[in-house]
Scaffold this motif. Sequence first.
Motif, PDB file in Angstrom:
ATOM      1  N   VAL A   1       0.637  -6.177  10.069  1.00 18.68           N
ATOM      2  CA  VAL A   1       2.004  -6.410  10.519  1.00 18.68           C
ATOM      3  C   VAL A   1       2.618  -5.164  11.162  1.00 18.68           C
ATOM      4  N   LEU A   2       2.445  -3.987  10.531  1.00 18.35           N
ATOM      5  CA  LEU A   2       3.084  -2.775  11.055  1.00 18.35           C
ATOM      6  C   LEU A   2       2.587  -2.389  12.450  1.00 18.35           C
ATOM      7  N   PRO A   3       1.280  -2.416  12.743  1.00 13.45           N
ATOM      8  CA  PRO A   3       0.868  -2.162  14.136  1.00 13.45           C
ATOM      9  C   PRO A   3       1.439  -3.180  15.112  1.00 13.45           C
ATOM     10  N   PHE A   4       1.511  -4.431  14.689  1.00 10.21           N
ATOM     11  CA  PHE A   4       2.103  -5.468  15.536  1.00 10.21           C
ATOM     12  C   PHE A   4       3.575  -5.165  15.809  1.00 10.21           C
ATOM     13  N   LEU A   5       4.291  -4.738  14.772  1.00  9.73           N
ATOM     14  CA  LEU A   5       5.698  -4.357  14.936  1.00  9.73           C
ATOM     15  C   LEU A   5       5.838  -3.198  15.918  1.00  9.73           C
ATOM     16  N   TRP A   6       4.958  -2.188  15.804  1.00 16.38           N
ATOM     17  CA  TRP A   6       5.010  -1.036  16.703  1.00 16.38           C
ATOM     18  C   TRP A   6       4.733  -1.454  18.153  1.00 16.38           C
ATOM     19  N   MET A   7       3.801  -2.375  18.338  1.00 15.90           N
ATOM     20  CA  MET A   7       3.493  -2.840  19.697  1.00 15.90           C
ATOM     21  C   MET A   7       4.688  -3.574  20.300  1.00 15.90           C
ATOM     22  N   THR A   8       5.365  -4.394  19.510  1.00 21.86           N
ATOM     23  CA  THR A   8       6.542  -5.093  20.041  1.00 21.86           C
ATOM     24  C   THR A   8       7.670  -4.113  20.330  1.00 21.86           C
TER      25      THR A   8
ATOM     26  N   ASP B   1      -2.938  -8.063   0.356  1.00 19.64           N
ATOM     27  CA  ASP B   1      -1.565  -8.006   0.861  1.00 19.64           C
ATOM     28  C   ASP B   1      -1.283  -6.674   1.543  1.00 19.64           C
ATOM     29  N   LEU B   2      -1.769  -5.585   0.959  1.00 22.51           N
ATOM     30  CA  LEU B   2      -1.546  -4.261   1.558  1.00 22.51           C
ATOM     31  C   LEU B   2      -2.250  -4.136   2.907  1.00 22.51           C
ATOM     32  N   VAL B   3      -3.496  -4.640   2.982  1.00 20.81           N
ATOM     33  CA  VAL B   3      -4.216  -4.620   4.257  1.00 20.81           C
ATOM     34  C   VAL B   3      -3.459  -5.447   5.296  1.00 20.81           C
ATOM     35  N   PHE B   4      -2.985  -6.600   4.873  1.00 22.61           N
ATOM     36  CA  PHE B   4      -2.277  -7.508   5.776  1.00 22.61           C
ATOM     37  C   PHE B   4      -0.996  -6.865   6.307  1.00 22.61           C
TER      38      PHE B   4
ATOM     39  N   ILE C   1      -8.481 -10.272   7.807  1.00 22.99           N
ATOM     40  CA  ILE C   1      -9.108  -9.860   6.541  1.00 22.99           C
ATOM     41  C   ILE C   1      -8.123 -10.044   5.390  1.00 22.99           C
ATOM     42  N   GLY C   2      -6.860  -9.651   5.621  1.00 26.80           N
ATOM     43  CA  GLY C   2      -5.850  -9.808   4.577  1.00 26.80           C
ATOM     44  C   GLY C   2      -5.627 -11.257   4.205  1.00 26.80           C
TER      45      GLY C   2
ATOM     46  N   ALA D   1       8.623  -9.774  15.216  1.00 25.84           N
ATOM     47  CA  ALA D   1       7.834  -8.865  14.390  1.00 25.84           C
ATOM     48  C   ALA D   1       8.636  -8.379  13.185  1.00 25.84           C
ATOM     49  N   VAL D   2       9.936  -8.134  13.367  1.00 24.78           N
ATOM     50  CA  VAL D   2      10.794  -7.714  12.252  1.00 24.78           C
ATOM     51  C   VAL D   2      10.868  -8.828  11.207  1.00 24.78           C
ATOM     52  N   LEU D   3      11.070 -10.061  11.666  1.00 29.02           N
ATOM     53  CA  LEU D   3      11.117 -11.197  10.741  1.00 29.02           C
ATOM     54  C   LEU D   3       9.774 -11.393  10.042  1.00 29.02           C
ATOM     55  N   PHE D   4       8.689 -11.183  10.766  1.00 29.09           N
ATOM     56  CA  PHE D   4       7.349 -11.293  10.198  1.00 29.09           C
ATOM     57  C   PHE D   4       7.180 -10.291   9.053  1.00 29.09           C
ATOM     58  N   LEU D   5       7.607  -9.049   9.275  1.00 31.93           N
ATOM     59  CA  LEU D   5       7.511  -8.028   8.229  1.00 31.93           C
ATOM     60  C   LEU D   5       8.364  -8.414   7.029  1.00 31.93           C
ATOM     61  N   PHE D   6       9.584  -8.854   7.279  1.00 34.45           N
ATOM     62  CA  PHE D   6      10.484  -9.251   6.187  1.00 34.45           C
ATOM     63  C   PHE D   6       9.887 -10.414   5.404  1.00 34.45           C
ATOM     64  N   GLN D   7       9.279 -11.367   6.135  1.00 36.19           N
ATOM     65  CA  GLN D   7       8.676 -12.520   5.461  1.00 36.19           C
ATOM     66  C   GLN D   7       7.554 -12.108   4.518  1.00 36.19           C
TER      67      GLN D   7
END
Length: 777
Positions: free
Chosen positions: A730-737, A722-725, A671-672, A290-296
Amino acid sequence: MGDEGKKPEDTRRRPMVVSKGWVQGIALVMILGFTVMGILAYHTYNDSIPIPDKVVSTTGEVLFTHDDIVAGQEAFNNRGLMEYGSIVGHGGYLGPDFTADYLRRAATLTLDVRIKARENQPHQANIKDWRTNRYDSRTGVLVLSRQQTAAYHHLVSYYTTYFGRNSHNLGLLADDIKGPAQARHLTDFFAWTAWGAAADRPGHSYSYTNNWPADPTVANRPTADMVVWSVLSLIVLIGGTGVMFAIYGRWSKNIGWHESETPSLSFIPPSQVGLTKSQRATSWFFFVIAVLFLFQTLVGAAAEHYRADISSFFGFDLAAWLPYNLARTWHVQLALFWTAAAFLAGGIFLAPFVSGKEPRRQHVLTYVLLGAVAFVVFGSLTSEALSVYGVSWAKGPVFGQQWEYIDLSKMFQLLLTLGMFLWVFIIWRAMHTRMRTESVGNMPWVFFFSALSIPMFYAVGLLAGTHTQLSVAEFWRFWVVHLWVEDFLELFTTVMVAYIFVMLGVVREKVALGVIYMDVILYSAGGVLGTMHHLYFSGTPSAHMAIGAFFSAAEVIPLTFLTVEAWGFMQLGARRESRSSTPFPHRWTVMFLVAVGFWNFVGAGVFGFLINLPIVSYYEIGTALTANHAHGAMMGVYGMMAMALAMFALRYLIPAWNDKLAKISFWCTNIGLAWMVFVTLLPLGILQLYHSVDAGYFEARQLNYITEHCNVVLEWLRMPGDLVFIIGGVLPFLWMTFQGLMHHREGRTVDELPVERLFIEEAPGEQGHAQLPEATR
């Protein structure tokens, strides 16, 4: 305990649960496909653009040599310039295609010389000059005309300035190329590819690149092969789709996803499922993913901003710190890293469910793999930055960047391959006891073989080095870009999805195995030879175009079938849930899998076929339509699949599961992504394709066109998506992980699990009173 005390019947293999005809069908498809690929490999090595030993003028002056061309190719790769612009159509999208750029500029210069000299019919003379092949294969010498020699000297000065004092205004580092020698070598490399794009292939009336790029100054126009194979490809698509639906209509009750015969079942609540130590260790994988996903996504947004405003990032000089080629390198690499790591974690998490037990210290190997993956990821990103920055000591196999998509240096590429083989060993260690009791054609073995194919076919990319001849390097590189991603990762995806549904009791193993074998045949029939659609214009013979066009059209047929099956797949889980006395725990896993089916058809199928016809690719290659397909297919298929695997595992790792977060992440990522492709990339690509056909390919790839007002507006319109995405997806996914990581030690830790069983069957009248198996209590 050892095997000595086992009775003979304990090691007897369970027979294959489906017909052996499936295995024979797969073997036939694979043998045929890879036999043809072997023949094409032979012709790629022997019939591609030759690299002269030396290039000389008509007076005998040595302009550049074989070693100079290779040095230019190496500099092009090491400085990340293939992530900025492209060569023979492949690479980044901000800079020009340097093959087309050199060819147009040089041909225009030679034409101007002829016009000023008042030559008779200067245009025809210029065309004849460029199309005449003066390469002598016996001596290895290529002779350039007097006019071509003068153009070469002029363009050495041009590219020295381009990559020198002008580079900072182009999205690159200031004085990007260090020294005139490196600029000259780059020019040598560009000049050689431009020669191959214009000079007639011996015995033919078209160039080594099949007359690509389209350019009237050298009479490059579509060949008969392009038109004929484009038409035949459409016939294959239409006819093949009709045949597929006819077969599906006749045997729909015997193929595809079908419901288990079990009358009713009870899903075991995730909180009551014990997990092994290695399964709990995967929580670290999913958090890092998830961290790498956010950075990407962040570096991807930065790279995209260059197309909207190349001069500044909201007033900040971004190019001085994160030039476009480095941002895009990291964006492409991280897309591979986080999705591939999710597959590794998913395989480790599922293996104990498949085998029913966990070997001792399996979790230790899982942590070793995590450390190895982290070293490769962060080490390669650092080495790529040093290579792009041109640090004098950052070169060679440790730091030297390579071809686009497999950018990481040779050392890190090898380490990543070894890391994936370590992962296969972890999978084998978890499953070998179970595999000894199963036919080689049954699901445990299929799971293992599909896992083994991942490092095996990624390792093929090691054959594409920075010194490898361009056409040969493209041939092996696209085994990774296409064959590894679109065939064997797809295979492993299908196996894991099928196993998840077997574990949940939604389908029987026989049905799941039939789906797997059918998908392997459908994917591989077109996917293996369809790899060649990437090599239409890479200097390979026209046979590559014929085979690539024909079989890439066939790739759309299984994607159409899988889209039809996706509805049945979704309904399957819904019907099971309605007959269960306990809630279905994996609604959002299934939703992400449904998204995989949708984007497989739209992103990989529709957007892929949109650019794969030779006549379309001739004008389109290297435009925003390529990026449109890449985003729709990579994020839409493999990104969504990675998130689906994470959701499946996190459902067992997070005690207080929050359906709302999963729902927000699902809808915002989809949607994003839809906003990204339909609002920006698709219209941008259509406009650029139109401009390429109307004005010329050279004009469509110039920075002054990319930064036109209309295009810039479309680029800015991408920001809401991009902002929605990022924020909603990504951020909720990061929080779940993160939650999964924080709670990964909670709950029961076990060494044995019920084999392939996350449910219990209920006899009539027992709904709501079923007892949990002892292993899950």
